[in-house]
Design a protein around this motif. Structure first.
Motif: not given
Length: 720
Positions: A127-128, A136, A140, A197, A200
């Protein structure tokens, strides 16, 4: 022979081979091993020389993921190789290959070849670190789906704890972002990977809470608490909106900054230069209406507050103090006015719900209590929400005086006076000691105002103090009921909660009803309601013992304590307490000396209902609920309906015509079922009505005479 012919085309027909392997794994082991070796060769080549053409590599990954459960000795390290491949090279792979690897890992998890925790531990670092928003979104969806499927039948606490720990880490890392942006709605901002991140992470917590998967989970609330204290404005707003119960998914989507609002001023300037057209004017009006609707929706308080999340906070006092110091009074933190209002709504909601004390908040709000302040009704509502019975009166009294001096004065509009009195009423409903008698009597003089909103606000304040402290009102404003009960009323004390019921609610009404029956001498009804009393001898024989009241029992360790108690009995506080105890004993006397029968309970319900009706008819019209959310529209009071211009009236007319047929159409003007018989006969078949048609021979004398006269008249007109 058939197998050889099929095997000849297998290397280029992987779906067919996949079907055959699932059907008969032992017979096609060599073919699978051939494809496995081919996969390893392609993987090594791809790592050395990456290419955008990943069709063959995707097909091999899909084939092995579908059939690896039949050859576990060969593919025991397949899932680990895919995770290493994704973690080390995800930023270099095209999206099609990354998507295929993620889908293969999810498929392996479904086949129990990979644990869900190991899968999520592989996904969360991406995510980061991955710059692709599409990738992403894919991660998710897969993580959210994995958590939902794991908690479908029963709560999977082990997986939930692992996911929540990873989300908490993502939110914490987003707090370390070096860039602090003030307002992201008017300009583009390039977010760092840590900020993305965190966004999310809070979005996933909101989604799982809304789906009742993590609802009531204190760990999820702790994640959103950390988000609300974040330095990242977007993460902070998501955390605050979570506690306020507002659905901000549409506003808080990543990439919403790409859509910028059209500058209405620029369009107006163009309209003054260019030729005026109806389409350009319509465009300006449409944009203005959209911006007005967006602004109204942004500042409007949420209708449903997330009270379960507020109740699950571990340390609400510490959270409130940290929220105030970090987001509002921090000199290094610069927020727009809209964002300050959002934080202020959450802070005051915490204070009002948990009865907290943050004294610095009230001096902070002093500068915003002016009629010229933008969205001042929101600040007034926040002040009322932050008031409760444990706030010292000397803290709230300057704010009440400031509102009275700024709003309830001459030279301001009636709407301003109405808002000021309503705000004072909401504050005093939660903290009555903040009002002084002189100021209250001055505000009650507005009950004779010509403006309806001001009159209603002043009368609402009068009805409030008729219940709370009628002695502060003038004698003419107390009302009949409050004046009669003034002598027996026990004055409220600081910190005492209002409208608290002691014992059984309405029991004094039942006692009064029985006393009236006794006074009327109705012995039959008296036998129905009271338990037959036995004489003292029978009572002693059956084991009943007369005990003294608890107030008559003196428990002390020494004579000095008893002497101190005697010396302090004369104080006013002890007198008030003794009167309060006497009233409570009187109310509970009926329940102490008799047992309530089903008939008693039924009669008690009737008396309660009758008392409520009398209170609604003769008492105050407004019931003050101190636990309810204070709405800014209640502060504003009633609004006058503005007269529409010609365009507004025409728009209302056209709105009423929606769904109707064309106005004035001949075909739909009459309903066929409501026509006359004469008109219906014109559309009928002649065979159906020929028996009603009469010839000349069957006409009567009068019909012949009328026909002849009509003929003569027509001839005269023709000759003329």
């Amino acid at each position: 022979m058939v197998k050889r012919r099929t095997a000849a085309v297998l290397p280029i027909n992987l779906p067919h081979l996949q079907h055959l392997v699932k059907k008969d794994p032992k017979s096609y082991r060599d073919e699978f091993l051939q494809q496995w070796n081919h996969y390893e060769t392609v993987r090594e080549i791809f790592l050395i020389q990456p290419s955008n053409d990943v069709t063959e590599f995707n097909s091999l990954i899909d084939f092995i993921a579908q059939t690896c459960n039949h050859y576990t000795d060969i593919t025991k390290d397949f899932s680990k190789e895919l995770m290493d491949l994704l973690l080390k090279n995800h930023d270099q792979f095209p999206f099609e290959l990354s998507e295929k690897i993620v889908q293969a890992l999810v498929l392996l998890k479904n086949k129990s070849a990979l644990s869900p925790i190991a899968l999520l531990q592989c996904f969360f670092p991406l995510f980061s670190s991955n710059p692709s928003r599409t990738f992403r979104e894919l991660l998710y969806e897969q993580v959210s789906l994995a958590v939902r499927n794991a908690n479908k039948k029963a709560k999977d606490d082990k997986l939930n704890k692992a996911v929540q720990a990873a989300l908490f880490t993502l939110v914490e890392t987003s707090d370390t972002a070096s860039v602090t942006h003030t307002d992201y709605s008017n300009k583009k901002h390039e977010y760092s990977p840590n900020e993305l991140s965190g966004m999310w992470a809070v979005k996933m917590v909101q989604d799982l809470w809304k789906r009742n998967i993590w609802s009531g989970d204190a760990r999820a609330v702790n994640i959103m608490k950390t988000a609300a204290l974040s330095n990242n404005t977007k993460v902070m707003l998501s955390g605050v909106y979570f506690f306020l119960g507002a659905d901000t998914q549409g506003e808080e989507e990543e990439g919403s900054d790409e859509e910028e609002d059209t500058d209405v001023g620029r369009l107006k300037h163009q309209s003054t230069i260019n030729k005026k057209t109806r389409s350009r004017e319509t465009q300006i009006e449409r944009i203005r209406a959209r911006m007005k609707k967006k602004e109204k929706g942004k500042l409007a308080p949420p209708t449903n507050v997330n009270f379960p999340a507020l109740q699950l906070l571990y340390d609400p006092q510490g959270f409130a103090e940290e929220l105030f110091e970090k987001q509002l009074v921090n000199s290094k933190r610069s927020l727009s006015m809209e964002h300050k209002l959002v934080v202020l709504r959450l802070l005051t909601r915490l204070i009002g719900n948990h009865k907290l004390t943050v004294l610095g908040l009230y001096s902070y709000m002093m500068k915003y209590l002016t009629p010229y302040q933008r969205d001042v009704t929101q600040f007034l509502a926040c002040l009322a929400q932050a008031s409760h019975e444990f706030i010292p009166p000397d803290v709230l009294e300057p704010l009440i005086r400031k509102i009275a001096d700024e709003f309830v004065t001459t030279g301001v509009a009636n709407e301003v006076v109405c808002a000021g009195i309503n705000a004072i009423r909401e504050v005093c409903a939660r903290s009555p000691f903040a009002m002084t008698a002189d100021l209250l009597q001055d505000l009650t003089e507005y009950k004779s105002s010509k403006d309806k909103g001001v009159t209603m606000a002043s009368r609402g304040l009068i009805s409030l103090y008729r219940e709370v402290a009628p002695d502060m009102l003038k004698k003419k404003d107390r009302g009949k009921v409050a004046s009669m009960e003034l002598k027996d009323r026990i004055p409220i004390r600081f910190g005492e909660e209002l409208n608290v019921v002691h014992g059984i609610e309405g029991l004094e009404l039942l006692e009064k009803y029985k006393n009236e029956i006794k006074d009327d001498g109705n012995e039959e009804d008296d036998d129905k309601w009271e338990v037959a009393d036995n004489d003292s001898d029978s009572g002693e024989s059956e084991g009943w013992v007369n005990l003294k009241s608890d107030d008559d029992i003196d428990i002390s360790d020494s004579e000095e304590e008893s002497n101190d108690k005697i010396n302090t009995e004369g104080t006013s506080e002890d007198k008030a307490k003794s009167e309060d105890n006497e009233n409570k004993q009187e109310a509970s006397n009926l329940a102490a000396r008799s047992i309530l029968t089903p008939a008693d309970l039924e009669k008690l319900g009737e008396l309660r209902e009758k008392a409520n009706v009398d209170r609604l008819v003769h008492g105050p019209k407004r019931v003050h609920d101190n636990d309810a959310v204070v709405d800014a529209y209640d502060i504003e009071g009633p609004r006058k309906r503005m007269k529409d211009d010609r365009e507004g009236r025409l728009a209302r007319v056209m709105e009423g015509r929606e769904g109707r047929e064309k106005y004035g159409s001949k075909s739909n003007q009459f309903n066929p079922t409501s026509l006359s018989n004469k008109r219906k006969q014109k559309t009928k078949n002649f065979m159906m009505i020929k028996h009603k048609v009469k010839g000349k021979a069957g006409r009567s004398l009068m019909q012949k005479r009328k026909s002849l006269r009509d003929h003569i008249d027509r001839e005269k007109k023709r000759i003329k």
